[in-house]
Design an enzyme around this catalytic site. Structure first.
Site, PDB file in Angstrom:
ATOM      1  N   ASP A   1      11.153 -13.081  25.779  1.00 17.02           N
ATOM      2  CA  ASP A   1      12.518 -12.719  26.275  1.00 17.02           C
ATOM      3  C   ASP A   1      13.678 -13.682  25.756  1.00 17.02           C
ATOM      4  OD1 ASP A   1      11.112 -13.951  28.513  1.00 17.02           O
ATOM      5  OD2 ASP A   1      13.172 -14.103  29.484  1.00 17.02           O
TER       6      ASP A   1
ATOM      7  N   ASP B   1      19.272 -18.795  24.644  1.00 17.70           N
ATOM      8  CA  ASP B   1      19.026 -19.116  25.726  1.00 17.70           C
ATOM      9  C   ASP B   1      18.720 -20.560  26.031  1.00 17.70           C
ATOM     10  OD1 ASP B   1      19.576 -16.464  26.626  1.00 17.70           O
ATOM     11  OD2 ASP B   1      17.777 -16.103  27.508  1.00 17.70           O
TER      12      ASP B   1
END
Ligand code: AMP
Ligand code: MG
Length: 498
Positions: free
Chosen positions: A258, A268
């Site tokens: 993810d 991220d």
């Protein structure tokens, strides 16, 4: 939340997921923070997007990019995705503390603006939807550091803060990063619909990705061939990204599926780290007890993640052999790309069969001594230029000084010098200085400006931003930021907590 008309910019928001339907996203409203203030502003990015500098002096932007009001035309949303975390299927995740404001047409193309830390979404699970100042400064700076290094990444437009309390291991304060990217699509977005057996949605999403981000694939025959080509494109972009990470010594820290961008962007930023000393086994995430995401394992993990993506796309590709053939290109492309990246760091022109041996031997000797990577490459870049005017010993003395046992270096150097023989050394050195940065976002530099920011002085964040945006320049006023890490740097503990 009432929406307010922007007096600063004609913002024509578009909402790409609208056309796909609410299976893909949920409309959300940001949750306000009290007494919002600027922590850092990325003027360079705003300018490249075509925004006038006057936007920064307005309370309107501060308020909108903290999530305290929604600009007219923006319909914030959070998207759903799933993924494998630390090698285990984690099921549904989603934008738990990120919400997108929409897509804007800018001078650098269509860009999605996303607020990270602006409150809960339907995907927050047990989380509070917030991000703390400490980790937001790290994400803000590292996005721009990567961009400055020429490495594909999501960007960061600004960082705002609030005295509102957020509980982590201790009480911290809230912050919001405005992230900017052509898309925040992750491997996990496709995995989500595959795992639910929803092939129709999987196909819609894959078609959306192709139309929006890989339009060159539209010329291919629709169906399995085109989806295989999509997998091959993502595989190639991921191989290119990993070669760049490894060459600069970047550890991501949480390479869950993810956290893998479908566009091959670094995405991220959590417990990431730029290596100080070269230790291939280095684990930058203190929550990663098995060392799954250790520096040297990153390329292998990227392949594993791509394999998961391939599995998710199988209902579209239909033929397992075709999917595997697309994935296998990683195994041939990555080694070539990483060798090319290191060859460029060495200043080698052209490509020779035995370059790999030269690179490998160098990396081994750097690993033996855990030599400071950034300083090594920078000194090497200068030394190569000096070779034109000094003896071999004198030219490379500053590099040799980096080793306690210099015997392996002394053995390696003649082969390198021989390889450079036909090259213009001044030109080679100049090129190397544009390839090997003087500044990277070392943990201790981030830590210093974080400590400053925690007591309300944000000047360090802004200064470090400026230096990291042009990391190949000398920046003589910030010489100490190019030095060896202090002893306390090795005791900085970075975990998933953010
Ligand atoms: P990360 O490890 O940061 O990539 O996050 C993994 C998942 O947890 C994602 O779905 C995030 O949106 C979610 N998440 C992480 N921190 C929070 C938080 N404080 N509140 C809500 N969701 C979170
Ligand atoms: Mg994530």
């Amino acid at each position: 939340m009432p929406s307010v008309e922007s007096t600063l910019l004609p913002l024509n928001w578009r909402h790409p997921y609208d056309a796909l339907g609410t299976a893909f996203y949920t409309p959300v409203q940001p949750a306000p923070l009290t007494n919002a203030h600027w922590v850092a502003q990325n003027h360079m990015l705003a300018q490249s997007m075509g925004w006038p500098s006057s936007v920064w002096s307005s309370d309107e932007l501060l308020s909108a990019l903290t999530g305290n009001e929604v600009l007219q035309g923006s319909q914030p949303y959070a998207t759903v995705y799933s993924g494998h975390q630390f090698g285990v299927w984690a099921g549904q995740l989603g934008d738990g503390r990120a919400l997108s404001l929409g897509v804007l047409d800018t001078l650098i193309g269509p860009q999605e603006l996303q607020l990270k830390g602006a409150g809960k979404t339907p995907y927050s699970r047990m989380g509070d939807g917030r991000a703390v100042l400490r980790s937001s400064i790290r994400e803000f700076l590292c996005s721009e550091a990567m961009h400055g290094l020429g490495i594909p990444t999501t960007r960061a437009l600004c960082l705002t803060g609030s005295p509102d309390r957020v509980l982590r291991e201790e009480v911290e304060t809230a912050a919001v990063v405005t992230r900017v990217a052509p898309s925040f699509m992750r491997f996990g977005h496709l995995q989500h619909f595959a795992a639910n057996g929803d092939t129709a949605s999987l196909q819609l999403l894959a078609d959306h990705a192709i139309t929006q981000y890989f339009p060159e694939l539209l010329s291919l025959e629709g169906g399995p061939k085109r989806y295989t080509a999509l997998l091959a494109r993502v595989t190639r972009l991921t191989a290119e990204l990993l070669a760049r990470w490894q060459a600069v010594g970047f550890c991501h820290g949480v390479m869950n599926t993810d956290n893998m961008s479908l566009l091959g962007l670094t995405i991220d930023y959590g417990p990431f780290q730029f290596l100080d000393g070269f230790d291939p086994a280095h684990i930058c995430n203190h929550s990663d007890h098995q060392g799954r995401y250790a520096y040297a394992r990153q390329p292998q993990v990227a392949y594993w993640n791509l394999f998961c993506l391939g599995q998710a796309m199988l209902p579209l590709i239909e033929d397992q052999d075709m999917a595997i053939a697309a994935l296998e290109t990683f195994k041939t492309d990555y080694p070539l790309l990483v060798d090319l990246a290191f060859a460029a760091k060495l200043g080698l022109t052209g490509s020779r069969a035995d370059d790999h041996t030269l690179i490998d031997a160098l990396l081994q000797l750097l690993a033996q001594e855990k030599t400071d990577l950034t300083i090594f490459w920078r000194r090497l870049s200068h030394a190569t230029g000096q070779l034109a005017v000094k003896s071999l010993e004198k030219a490379f003395e500053p590099v040799r000084d980096l080793f306690i046992n210099s015997a392996p270096w002394d053995k390696w150097l003649p082969a390198y010098v021989l390889r450079l023989q036909a090259q213009d050394l001044a030109q080679t050195s100049a090129q190397m200085l544009k390839t090997n940065p003087k500044f990277v976002l070392r943990n201790h530099l981030g830590e210093q400006v974080i400590q400053q920011a925690k007591i309300g002085d944000f000047s360090g964040v802004q200064d470090l931003l400026q230096v990291l945006q042009s990391p190949f320049d000398e920046h003589p006023a910030f010489e100490t930021w190019a030095g060896f890490p202090p002893d306390w740097a090795s005791s900085i503990s970075i975990s998933c907590s953010s």
